[in-house]
Design an enzyme around this catalytic site. Structure first.
Site, PDB file in Angstrom:
ATOM      1  CD  GLU A 196       7.775  63.712  25.949  1.00  0.00           C
ATOM      2  OE1 GLU A 196       8.647  64.169  26.075  1.00  0.00           O
ATOM      3  OE2 GLU A 196       7.253  62.745  26.226  1.00  0.00           O
TER       4      GLU A 196
ATOM      5  CG  ASP B 245       6.856  58.886  27.116  1.00  0.00           C
ATOM      6  OD1 ASP B 245       7.513  60.000  27.354  1.00  0.00           O
ATOM      7  OD2 ASP B 245       7.304  58.047  26.569  1.00  0.00           O
TER       8      ASP B 245
END
Length: 623
Positions: free
Chosen positions: A312, A276
């Site tokens: 990401e 993330d």
């Protein structure tokens, strides 16, 4: 039965390995180890019998104790300097949530049945992102497991679980986790998660876990009380002080996260990780924590396992992605650019970050489809700075494409899905483009049946923190015209309300409706084409793009050379008027997919055609 040939010992690459800290079961009992450089004395307190076991300092801020009084199932906490009781930061399970005691888990106890499983090649990846708490009616690991045959039946090859690390309360997206080794107890026990993964492998489904290494959540993180060196004020993040990956005493911090990455891949047999928001990780070390994690995973890959690491990264740092012939880096990145430009094209929206994609959207789509990122160093007006790096040398497989995911739905004030925002013909066109292009596609749960229920931002924080989170959520949207005044912002759902969580659950009755079944059949058709005609070719070697050509007002043509030498062509009309196809882009020898209303010369509004020129054919479009 596991493969006994050591050359194919994939089980050996997944065997339990000690973490180096936390609670580990041994024949002599349980060994406890805690890094607490800010403490003078640490004890282990066992809930059963109120036994207190002093821990011995062992240098460098470490404290250890081994005791026969503890066993698998024992609940314990650490007592800091005779007062503060805290859970184990490496807890494998928190049966009473983040403030409660940790439970000793014997990592050797579960009997795996996937000994021959080696994973799947990235070229076969069709990823389905799901939130365990809202995916099934039960909202549990067992509930998700029961739905795995359904996912496999229409073409999914991998599930990606939103973060599982223990979070406060009963409901959370998972990005507020504070105990990264403890799968949240609201979904079930660790053995339930292992059974889910075991069942997925039996159906030839890969399992990826979303991990958060850029911050801890705002409630239940006790590390600062006894290990303040875990954080640094040298960098500022949206969540406060950054995690200390490069300052003094950062060695144990780095080891903690490297161990966590390997933990999910070995102890839970996962096939990959999604990292993330790595743009929010600050690290100026000679070897960044991300590169250190990739290096630590490399030996597992060397055992013959297919392990995929996906980023990401808002910075579009192409250098982090694995170039052709380099299997030791990061496999791919979520490509926000292709989502944003598709969203602009099918909805007409241009608020917020979509403003960067409104000008020349068709050309930007062509660049995303053939080069990955739309922004490769160009100026971003929204960010007020250049964004991205050149993707030269990277194959389409380095970029995960999607039309929906948890962020792009849930970060909207009302959590609307694309099927409530755009004409269905436009959504079908965008879906076909994604599912039949060479880049690996990602679907968000319910997308396959045209789910219209929202996926809202939800959490379960107590008292003042809960009020502040709800107020902050509403203020985020004050810059949007429709939420400019307080009265309109009051309509934004309270993240802490149980009703917000309930509204975000999938409606499986809709999946069984005529419209839902039609949508699922559409996805099944496209993914069957992908499996039959593209997957093996994508696995044969890296694909590369031959280029793209916009035409008319909304037309786009693109071509790729696949791993076996075949050429894949796309012509698509991303507008509402008929488009004439340029002469060189006529029908291919094999039509993989063609939407209704189109012919050899023209594409109907939202028309899509994919064609295949098998290896050895010498005639085809050049761009």
């Amino acid at each position: 039965m596991a493969d006994e040939n050591p050359a194919h010992d994939t089980q050996g690459a997944r065997r339990h390995e000690p973490l180096g800290f936390g609670a580990e079961c041994h024949d002599r009992g349980v060994r406890f180890r805690l890094w607490a450089p800010g403490a003078q004395a640490v004890d282990v307190t066992l809930e059963e019998g109120r036994v207190i076991i002093p821990m011995a300092p062992s240098g460098g801020g470490w404290f250890t104790a081994t005791t026969p009084a503890a066993r698998a199932g024992s609940r314990y906490r650490y007592r800091i300097d005779g007062g503060l009781l805290v859970p184990d930061p490496a807890s494998r399970f928190q049966p009473e949530d983040v403030h409660g005691p940790s439970e000793v888990i014997d990592a050797r106890a579960y009997s795996w049945r996937d000994g021959r499983w080696r994973g799947r090649a990235w070229g076969e990846a069709v990823i389905y992102e799901l939130h365990v708490g809202t995916f099934s009616p039960e909202g549990t690991y067992a509930g998700a497991q029961a739905l795995l045959p359904y996912l496999a039946s229409w073409g999914v090859t991998a599930i990606e679980l939103m973060p599982l690390s223990d979070f406060p309360g009963r409901a959370n997206w998972g990005y507020d986790g504070v105990l990264p080794f403890a799968p949240d107890s609201s979904y079930g026990r660790p053995e339930d998660l292992k059974a889910l993964i075991d069942a997925a492998h039996a159906l030839h489904l890969m399992v990826f876990i979303d991990v958060v290494y850029n911050h801890f959540g705002p409630e239940g993180n006790y590390l600062g009380a006894y290990a303040p060196q875990f954080f640094t004020s040298r960098y500022s993040t949206p969540w406060g002080d950054a995690i200390n990956f490069d300052g003094p005493d950062s060695g144990p911090v780095r080891a903690y996260f490297i161990a966590n990455a390997r933990y999910w891949l070995t102890e839970y047999h996962c096939d990959g990780l999604r990292f993330d928001a790595v743009h929010a990780i600050f690290d100026e070390s000679p070897q960044s924590i991300l590169d250190a994690i990739a290096a630590a995973v490399a030996p597992l890959r060397a055992h013959g396992r297919s392990i995929h690491l996906v980023l990401e990264n808002d910075r579009n740092e192409a250098r982090r992605l694995a170039a052709e012939g380099r299997p030791d880096g990061f496999t791919a990145q979520w490509n926000d650019d292709i989502h944003h430009v598709l969203h602009v094209l099918v909805t007409g929206e241009s608020d917020g970050y979509y403003a960067d994609y409104a000008d020349g959207a068709v050309r930007r789509l062509g660049r995303c489809l053939t080069e990955g990122f739309a922004y490769q160093g160009e100026w971003s007006a929204v960010r007020g700075r250049p964004r991205g790096e050149s993707t030269r040398g990277l194959p389409p497989g380095a970029f995960v494409g999607f039309l929906q995911n948890h962020d792009q739905i849930g970060n909207r004030a009302m959590g609307e899905r694309i099927t409530t925002l755009a004409p269905l013909a436009a959504v079908r066109a965008a879906t076909a483009v994604l599912l039949l292009s060479p880049s690996p596609p990602l679907l968000f749960m319910g997308q396959e049946f045209g789910c219209t229920r929202p996926f809202l931002f939800f959490c379960d924080f107590a008292d003042d923190l809960g009020r502040r989170v709800a107020e902050g959520r509403r203020l985020e949207f004050a810059r949007f015209a429709q939420f400019a005044d307080a009265l309109s912002r009051a309509r934004i759902p309270d993240p802490n309300s149980p009703d917000t969580f309930a509204k975000s659950r999938l409606d499986w009755a809709q999946a069984r409706s005529a419209a839902g079944l039609e949508w699922t059949a559409f996805h099944r058709e496209l993914l069957a084409i992908r499996a039959r005609h593209l997957a093996a070719r994508l696995c044969a070697g890296p694909a590369h793009a031959e280029g793209f050509v916009p035409f008319g007002a909304g037309g786009l043509a693109a071509a790729w050379r696949l791993g076996d030498g075949a050429r894949l062509t796309l012509t698509v009309n991303m507008g509402g008027a008929q488009e004439i196809i340029p002469g060189p882009w006529g029908r291919a020898p094999v039509i993989l997919y063609e939407s209704a209303g189109s012919d050899a010369q023209g594409l109907a509004p939202w028309g899509v055609r994919f064609g295949l020129w098998p290896a050895g054919t010498c005639v085809g479009p050049q761009s």
